[in-house]
Design a protein around this motif. Structure first.
Motif, PDB file in Angstrom:
ATOM      1  N   LYS A   1       0.908  -1.098   0.012  1.00  0.00           N
ATOM      2  CA  LYS A   1       0.066  -0.078  -0.060  1.00  0.00           C
ATOM      3  C   LYS A   1       0.962   1.327  -0.060  1.00  0.00           C
ATOM      4  O   LYS A   1       1.799   1.282   0.653  1.00  0.00           O
TER       5      LYS A   1
ATOM      6  N   HIS B   1       0.137   5.184   0.470  1.00  0.00           N
ATOM      7  CA  HIS B   1      -0.880   6.224   0.571  1.00  0.00           C
ATOM      8  C   HIS B   1      -0.016   7.628   0.705  1.00  0.00           C
ATOM      9  O   HIS B   1       0.861   7.592   1.492  1.00  0.00           O
TER      10      HIS B   1
ATOM     11  N   ALA C   1      -5.940  11.215   2.033  1.00  0.00           N
ATOM     12  CA  ALA C   1      -4.905  10.499   1.296  1.00  0.00           C
ATOM     13  C   ALA C   1      -5.180  10.172  -0.144  1.00  0.00           C
ATOM     14  O   ALA C   1      -6.236   9.757  -0.426  1.00  0.00           O
TER      15      ALA C   1
ATOM     16  N   LYS D   1      -4.702   7.283  -2.348  1.00  0.00           N
ATOM     17  CA  LYS D   1      -4.402   5.973  -2.489  1.00  0.00           C
ATOM     18  C   LYS D   1      -3.901   5.402  -3.688  1.00  0.00           C
ATOM     19  O   LYS D   1      -4.747   4.876  -4.407  1.00  0.00           O
TER      20      LYS D   1
ATOM     21  N   ASP E   1      -3.248   0.460  -3.407  1.00  0.00           N
ATOM     22  CA  ASP E   1      -3.925   0.041  -2.364  1.00  0.00           C
ATOM     23  C   ASP E   1      -4.256  -1.397  -2.178  1.00  0.00           C
ATOM     24  O   ASP E   1      -5.157  -1.937  -2.374  1.00  0.00           O
TER      25      ASP E   1
END
Lengths: 349, 341
Positions: free
Chosen positions: A34, A36, A50, A52, A55
């Motif tokens: 992930k 972000h 955020a 993303k 993700d």
């Protein structure tokens, strides 16, 4: 325990090996990555949201193979490329390069390892320093890593690299502006190859080039891969180019993989509606074939990754979307034979 | 075929380079064609083949120095655009003949709202009131498929995505119902999915308004579906031109055949491979006058190609090709046509 897993933290290597995820041939393995990017406001840099960009994606790449990542602008495909080269501070997840977790690795060890991972970027006009001649550009990495002390050796090395990518080494004291787009992209490749890496991220390397030159660069990359046993991550938005060079392709949308399978299978049996739209958007250079083909036109643009839709990320543009798609996010599951797809409607479709 | 609206006759646009302007670069060298009402004509070529300069020349947008239209006529409804004064040509630009460019983010003014940029064009060329112009701007944005046009019209270009920017460029270009729309690489900077949207949009506009399109691109694949006629440019000259089907199915020039093969085919198996045209596009300032510009990259090239300039020959209905060795190409062409099924 084989040497591939010996550098892993205790327990992890065994776990991965048990689950058959990290095999001896996997040069890169990514687990639930992930990334972000925080959006801040005010002088106190209060975080208000955020982006993303990536993700939760997981994949492995076998040595000497190519993973293609296809998606529109804003899907997060370039962010993955940057994460793989450890240039970003990832939010969560793990990336293992040759069994070494980026999070656990010391700075010193990373400096040694750094030269094995390289990148070639999209715009050959922006990626070369206009005030460095191409000898300096190709030799820069060699100087930083101090692999060759002898000047003569270095010169011979640069000449060899330039020959390998099809640039006349006599031109090595020329500057980037004296070369065409295709030649500059070749120089960028020579620069990436100078440190003899085994893993290269190619980020939209042919998008800015003429069609006739695109074919040359893709062929060059494929030949180099065979000669040097390179592993590529090939990022692009045009499925027809990506398919040519890739063994496996992941289709990306709003930070998630929608579908991942071998490149032949992806074209022959696309299961995800987004993949189907991507395939139908690629023009075919034959008027008869192209006119009779039905074209799936996607409406609008990719939604903002700051406020991605609930449920399936693609539901806002999908013609099959129903209530379930808008509420429950589909998991990437095996639809048979290693063909992974994340869609509620794909089963049996 | 409909009535002709634009006739380009022996257009020559040269650039003069170097400190003393003695280096002559023949960017467009003897270009002639006729464009009919509602026709979609594609001009294909690599970077530096003169395709964009030929389009800019039509609107007299080539600035001197270094560029100069040294010869030829551009007849728009029989009137020679070359002989018009600045005021007359300005009435035609943006109203009768308009143009969209490759990079929408640099073609739009970043500090003026999208709506205002459309209104500006409407007020300049038509006699409608300011209020109606704004209404029309909203309609135009709606017509090219921009969601929430009432809000979008007051936004700045940076608030638009690349595809939306290009669509608002189209809205702007179509605002005065032009007879000719010149599209210079309109989709090269866009994603394939957005490219498909923009192409459909242009085709729809052509159908509803009967606008003639001049479509400039380097990718033959993009135009296969939409173009009526195709012109292939190389080194400032048209080396092959004809109806779209003829160009794709019976190409006569080795360069055309190479271009067709260079586009990766998604509908054929991967084992089909990628074909490349060796070498780089030529340096236009170094092409000798009496030769075929493609000769250095051509596998059929002989001494004749390096010393004489091939002239266009008719090879089919409306299909012309300039090459000395068209007959040698037959085997390779049959091979390609067979492998493409």
């Amino acid at each position: 325990m084989d040497n591939r897993t010996q550098n892993l933290p205790e327990g992890v290597g065994e776990k991965l090996a048990q689950e058959n995820i990290l095999t001896r041939d996997d040069i890169m393995y990514v687990d639930n990555l992930k990334m972000h990017f925080p959006i801040t406001k005010g002088i106190l840099k209060r975080q208000i949201g955020a982006v993303k960009a990536v993700d939760g994606v997981s994949f492995g790449i076998k040595r000497g193979q190519t993973l293609g990542i296809v998606g529109e602008s804003g899907s997060g495909k370039s962010t993955i490329g940057n994460c793989l080269l450890n240039t970003l501070d990832i939010t969560s997840g793990d990336i293992y390069y040759e069994g070494n977790n980026y999070k656990k690795i010391s700075k010193k060890a990373w400096m040694r390892m750094r030269k094995n991972l390289q990148m070639v970027t999209q715009d050959p006009f922006a990626s070369l320093d206009p005030r460095m001649n191409i000898f300096q550009a190709v030799a820069e990495g060699l100087q930083i890593q101090k692999v060759l002390k002898d000047k003569k050796e270095m010169e011979a090395m640069v000449v060899r690299q330039l020959q390998m990518v099809g640039i006349n080494p006599d031109f090595r004291f020329r500057y980037p502006h004296e070369f065409s787009g295709g030649q500059r992209q070749r120089i960028s490749i020579a620069r990436a190859l100078a440190l003899q890496p085994n893993f290269i991220v190619c980020d939209e390397v042919v998008s800015a080039l003429d069609v006739s030159i695109q074919a040359q660069i893709v062929t060059l990359l494929m030949n180099l891969q065979q000669q040097l046993n390179l592993t590529y991550v090939f990022i692009g938005h045009d499925l027809s180019v990506v398919r040519h060079i890739s063994n496996n392709i992941a289709v990306m949308y709003l930070g998630k993989f929608m579908e991942m399978t071998s490149s032949e299978e992806l074209y022959a049996h696309p299961l995800h509606p987004y993949t189907q739209a991507l395939i139908s958007a690629v023009p075919i250079p034959d008027p008869e074939v192209d006119r009779t083909r039905s074209r799936i036109l996607l409406k609008g643009d990719i939604p903002s990754p700051i406020h991605p839709p609930r449920g399936c990320k693609f539901c806002t543009r999908c013609k099959y979307a129903d209530k379930r798609c808008r509420e429950e996010e589909p998991e990437l599951t095996d639809a048979g034979g290693g063909h992974l797809v994340a869609c509620h409607k794909a089963a049996g479709a | 075929m409909n009535e002709p609206i634009l006739e380009v006759q022996h257009l020559k646009t040269y650039f003069y380079l170097g400190t003393d302007m003695t280096t002559e670069l023949r960017a467009v060298d003897d270009l002639s064609y006729t464009l009919h009402k509602g026709e979609c004509m594609a001009i294909i070529g690599e970077s530096g083949s003169g395709k964009s300069v030929s389009a800019l020349s039509i609107l007299r947008l080539v600035s001197y120095p270094p560029g100069l239209i040294v010869g030829g006529k551009i007849l728009f409804h029989g009137q020679d655009l070359m002989e018009m004064d600045d005021e007359e040509i300005m009435k035609i630009r943006g109203s009768k003949i308009s143009m969209i460019f490759q990079e929408p983010s640099s073609a739009l003014n970043p500090v003026v709202t999208v709506g205002k940029q459309i209104v500006e064009n409407l007020l300049r060329h038509t006699s409608i009131s300011k209020e109606d112009a704004w209404k029309r701007a909203v309609e135009l944005l709606d017509e090219v498929g921009i969601p929430n046009p009432e809000q979008r019209v007051n936004q700045y270009p940076f608030e638009f995505s690349g595809g939306m920017q290009q669509r608002s460029m189209i809205a702007m270009a179509m605002s005065c119902n032009p007879e000719i729309l010149i599209c210079d690489e309109p989709t090269t900077a866009l994603d394939v999915t957005v490219q498909a949207q923009v192409l459909e949009q242009l085709d729809k506009l052509r159908e509803t308004h009967d606008t003639a399109l001049i479509f400039i691109t380097h990718n033959l694949g993009v135009v296969a579906r939409y173009a009526d006629t195709v012109k292939i440019m190389y080194g400032g000259k048209v080396i092959e031109d004809g109806p779209t089907d003829a160009i794709f199915h019976v190409p006569h020039h080795p360069y055309t055949l190479g271009l067709i093969q260079a586009v990766p085919r998604l509908d054929l198996p991967r084992s089909h491979g990628l074909h490349t045209i060796p070498g780089e596009p030529p340096d236009m300032s170094k092409i000798p006058e009496n030769c075929c510009a493609f000769a250095p990259r051509c596998k059929y090239a002989t001494e004749e190609c390096r010393t004489k300039r091939p002239q266009p020959e008719t090879v089919g209905e409306g299909h012309h090709c300039s090459c000395f060795h068209m007959d040698l190409l037959e085997d390779e062409r049959n091979e390609v046509v067979r492998s493409h099924g």
